[in-house]
Design a protein around this motif. Sequence first.
Motif, PDB file in Angstrom:
ATOM      1  N   THR A  33       2.293   0.649  -5.350  1.00 47.81           N
ATOM      2  CA  THR A  33       3.628   0.617  -6.420  1.00 47.81           C
ATOM      3  C   THR A  33       4.270  -0.406  -6.471  1.00 47.81           C
ATOM      4  OG1 THR A  33       3.090   3.209  -6.525  1.00 47.81           O
ATOM      5  CG2 THR A  33       5.182   2.103  -7.461  1.00 47.81           C
ATOM      6  N   LEU A  70       5.273  -0.162   7.765  1.00 48.42           N
ATOM      7  CA  LEU A  70       3.938  -0.365   8.539  1.00 48.42           C
ATOM      8  C   LEU A  70       3.881  -1.972   8.773  1.00 48.42           C
ATOM      9  CD1 LEU A  70       1.641   2.044   6.417  1.00 48.42           C
ATOM     10  CD2 LEU A  70       2.358   2.285   8.645  1.00 48.42           C
ATOM     11  N   GLN A  94      11.541  -0.434   9.103  1.00 48.66           N
ATOM     12  CA  GLN A  94      11.989   0.353   8.473  1.00 48.66           C
ATOM     13  C   GLN A  94      13.527   0.533   7.976  1.00 48.66           C
ATOM     14  OE1 GLN A  94      13.017   4.335  10.276  1.00 48.66           O
ATOM     15  NE2 GLN A  94      11.532   5.243   8.732  1.00 48.66           N
ATOM     16  N   ALA A  95      13.490   0.273   6.475  1.00 51.65           N
ATOM     17  CA  ALA A  95      14.691   0.590   5.621  1.00 51.65           C
ATOM     18  C   ALA A  95      15.542   1.571   6.170  1.00 51.65           C
ATOM     19  CB  ALA A  95      14.694   0.211   4.347  1.00 51.65           C
ATOM     20  N   LEU A 133       4.945   8.615   0.604  1.00 52.93           N
ATOM     21  CA  LEU A 133       5.224  10.003   1.276  1.00 52.93           C
ATOM     22  C   LEU A 133       6.215   9.911   2.372  1.00 52.93           C
ATOM     23  CD1 LEU A 133       1.621  11.010   1.588  1.00 52.93           C
ATOM     24  CD2 LEU A 133       3.194  11.757  -0.065  1.00 52.93           C
ATOM     25  N   PHE A 139       5.348   6.388   7.675  1.00 54.47           N
ATOM     26  CA  PHE A 139       4.385   6.650   8.506  1.00 54.47           C
ATOM     27  C   PHE A 139       4.884   6.643  10.117  1.00 54.47           C
ATOM     28  CE2 PHE A 139       2.074   5.862   4.863  1.00 54.47           C
ATOM     29  CZ  PHE A 139       1.099   6.978   4.606  1.00 54.47           C
TER      30      PHE A 139
HETATM   31  C1  LIG Z   1      -7.328  10.488   1.111  1.00 56.20           C
HETATM   32  C2  LIG Z   1      -6.519  10.180   0.013  1.00 56.20           C
HETATM   33  C3  LIG Z   1      -7.191   9.665  -1.194  1.00 56.20           C
HETATM   34  C4  LIG Z   1      -6.569   9.256  -2.321  1.00 56.20           C
HETATM   35  N1  LIG Z   1      -7.318   8.931  -3.456  1.00 56.20           N
HETATM   36  C5  LIG Z   1      -6.792   8.667  -4.414  1.00 56.20           C
HETATM   37  C6  LIG Z   1      -7.512   8.316  -5.813  1.00 56.20           C
HETATM   38  O1  LIG Z   1      -8.653   8.486  -5.851  1.00 56.20           O
HETATM   39  N2  LIG Z   1      -6.727   7.858  -6.886  1.00 56.20           N
HETATM   40  C7  LIG Z   1      -5.316   7.846  -7.014  1.00 56.20           C
HETATM   41  O2  LIG Z   1      -4.913   7.394  -8.112  1.00 56.20           O
HETATM   42  N3  LIG Z   1      -4.753   8.133  -5.706  1.00 56.20           N
HETATM   43  C8  LIG Z   1      -5.262   8.691  -4.796  1.00 56.20           C
HETATM   44  N4  LIG Z   1      -4.549   8.948  -3.698  1.00 56.20           N
HETATM   45  C9  LIG Z   1      -2.913   8.955  -3.856  1.00 56.20           C
HETATM   46  C10 LIG Z   1      -2.631   7.482  -3.689  1.00 56.20           C
HETATM   47  O3  LIG Z   1      -2.869   6.923  -2.587  1.00 56.20           O
HETATM   48  C11 LIG Z   1      -1.072   7.567  -3.806  1.00 56.20           C
HETATM   49  O4  LIG Z   1      -0.585   8.105  -5.039  1.00 56.20           O
HETATM   50  C12 LIG Z   1      -0.582   5.967  -3.833  1.00 56.20           C
HETATM   51  O5  LIG Z   1      -0.707   5.528  -2.502  1.00 56.20           O
HETATM   52  C13 LIG Z   1       0.985   6.145  -4.280  1.00 56.20           C
HETATM   53  O6  LIG Z   1       1.456   4.702  -3.940  1.00 56.20           O
HETATM   54  P1  LIG Z   1       3.012   4.108  -3.386  1.00 56.20           P
HETATM   55  O7  LIG Z   1       2.983   2.863  -3.543  1.00 56.20           O
HETATM   56  O8  LIG Z   1       3.743   5.049  -4.382  1.00 56.20           O
HETATM   57  O9  LIG Z   1       3.127   5.094  -1.920  1.00 56.20           O
HETATM   58  P2  LIG Z   1       2.423   4.796  -0.403  1.00 56.20           P
HETATM   59  O10 LIG Z   1       1.229   4.424  -0.786  1.00 56.20           O
HETATM   60  O11 LIG Z   1       2.609   6.028   0.162  1.00 56.20           O
HETATM   61  O12 LIG Z   1       3.326   3.781   0.012  1.00 56.20           O
HETATM   62  C14 LIG Z   1       4.745   3.910   0.330  1.00 56.20           C
HETATM   63  C15 LIG Z   1       4.982   2.895   1.365  1.00 56.20           C
HETATM   64  O13 LIG Z   1       6.196   3.041   1.622  1.00 56.20           O
HETATM   65  C16 LIG Z   1       6.554   2.772   3.219  1.00 56.20           C
HETATM   66  N5  LIG Z   1       7.932   3.323   3.480  1.00 56.20           N
HETATM   67  C17 LIG Z   1       8.409   4.556   3.297  1.00 56.20           C
HETATM   68  N6  LIG Z   1       9.631   4.652   3.611  1.00 56.20           N
HETATM   69  C18 LIG Z   1      10.244   3.723   4.131  1.00 56.20           C
HETATM   70  C19 LIG Z   1      11.205   3.009   4.633  1.00 56.20           C
HETATM   71  N7  LIG Z   1      12.331   3.735   4.718  1.00 56.20           N
HETATM   72  N8  LIG Z   1      11.347   1.572   5.041  1.00 56.20           N
HETATM   73  C20 LIG Z   1      10.070   0.752   4.824  1.00 56.20           C
HETATM   74  N9  LIG Z   1       9.029   1.478   4.498  1.00 56.20           N
HETATM   75  C21 LIG Z   1       8.962   2.535   4.040  1.00 56.20           C
HETATM   76  C22 LIG Z   1       5.486   3.480   3.590  1.00 56.20           C
HETATM   77  O14 LIG Z   1       5.282   2.894   5.109  1.00 56.20           O
HETATM   78  C23 LIG Z   1       4.101   3.250   2.907  1.00 56.20           C
HETATM   79  O15 LIG Z   1       3.528   2.013   3.282  1.00 56.20           O
HETATM   80  C24 LIG Z   1      -5.138   9.538  -2.606  1.00 56.20           C
HETATM   81  C25 LIG Z   1      -4.294   9.785  -1.197  1.00 56.20           C
HETATM   82  C26 LIG Z   1      -5.118  10.192  -0.181  1.00 56.20           C
HETATM   83  C27 LIG Z   1      -4.125  10.509   0.899  1.00 56.20           C
END
Ligand SMILES: Cc1cc2nc3c(=O)[nH]c(=O)nc-3n(C[C@H](O)[C@H](O)[C@H](O)COP(=O)(O)OP(=O)(O)OC[C@H]3O[C@@H](n4cnc5c(N)ncnc54)[C@H](O)[C@@H]3O)c2cc1C
Length: 350
Positions: free
Chosen positions: A14, A35, A85-86, A118, A121
């Motif tokens: 995202t 990370l 980490q923020a 989430l 990590f």
């Molecule tokens: C095993 C598995 C399989 C999946 N398969 C699918 C699939 O087939 N299709 C699908 O659409 N979705 C799938 N998902 C779900 C998908 O991975 C998530 O919807 C997606 O990763 C969300 O993206 P995001 O960028 O919102 O968050 P994330 O990918 O969770 O990234 C968030 C980032 O924010 C960082 N962060 C958080 N807080 C802070 C802070 N305070 N300071 C600095 N950094 C911070 C974290 O370190 C992380 O790197 C799956 C999930 C899992 C666990």
Amino acid sequence: MIQTDIIIIGAGPTGLFAVFEAGLLKLRCHIIDALPQPGGQLAELYPKKPIFDIPGYPSVGAGELVDNLMEQIKQFEPGFTLAEQATTIDKQEDDTFIVTTNKGTQVHGKAVAIAGGLGSFEPRKPLIDNLADYEEKGVEYFVKNPEQFRDKKIVIAGGGDSALDWSIFLAEVAAEVTLIHRRNEFRGALDSVDKVIELKKQGKINLVTPAEVVGIKGDGKVEALVIEKEGETFDIATDYFIPLFGLSPKLGPIANWGLEIEKNAIKVNNALDYQTNIEGIYAIGDVNTYPGKLKLILCGFHEATLMCQSVYNKLNPGKKFVLKYTTVSGVDGFDGTRKEAEKAVVKAID
Ligand SMILES: Cc1cc2nc3c(=O)[nH]c(=O)nc-3n(C[C@H](O)[C@H](O)[C@H](O)COP(=O)(O)OP(=O)(O)OC[C@H]3O[C@@H](n4cnc5c(N)ncnc54)[C@H](O)[C@@H]3O)c2cc1C
């Protein structure tokens, strides 16, 4: 202080795609992630798994999708602060924001997009009484820069892929690698287990199983570990202790930013632009919640797009934005190279 338009917290799919959408609107982004690498859950939890619900890709590996997103955004030259980490967001009198990390890095921007998934990590830590006294003094939970371990003695603990893969890699870098696991069987890939056994035969890895690290000794830094094996304890001299017991996501500092939280996620205005209860702070992707929310990559991409439009409209009041398809307008400003993007990431890790 780093200056940008949108400060993005989280380099998951995202956050990465938000850079692209912002770039189309000529908005600059700086991404912070706890990370050491971009990709969020995809890079950390399932890099080898195929994903089947990304439009236009019948199947794409999670790691490959992250690489493609990095390729797609390099032209907009985002800034990266990785492995930090923020921890705080401070709204200024002029409605701009300063985000500060746990390492003291400060980023000043006109809007904040929390794409924290989430949460951060956090490493699962072994239960050793004086562990905290040696953190960053020889105890490391991530291998950020393998060169740190060149010609040093290291002890890795764990039975999964990370413990096996880093033992194999660092066997060529460190002076001495000891791998400790509490069972005789490993959970990681069979191929990696075979390699570790081969390296043990060659005298490049000391394998100590079934055993656990139960204590740390050293004057101000790690000098030795106390190992318990089949009822007996003994010391192993080492410069570093790297426990690799996996990571668990925790909302972390996000919970303290005065945002409305529901079921561990940030409430947003999904009728409009995914803004939170604090004007100028948005939450996109897995980290947000609203009626009908789906935690899918696809939904994060959509939310990132609307967030960028909202920031653009706020920063350019009254200026009419004409939506152009990239097929018609192309993507302006392309002059970055993959090497530059990679350099930025490496620099951020260093
Ligand atoms: C095993 C598995 C399989 C999946 N398969 C699918 C699939 O087939 N299709 C699908 O659409 N979705 C799938 N998902 C779900 C998908 O991975 C998530 O919807 C997606 O990763 C969300 O993206 P995001 O960028 O919102 O968050 P994330 O990918 O969770 O990234 C968030 C980032 O924010 C960082 N962060 C958080 N807080 C802070 C802070 N305070 N300071 C600095 N950094 C911070 C974290 O370190 C992380 O790197 C799956 C999930 C899992 C666990």
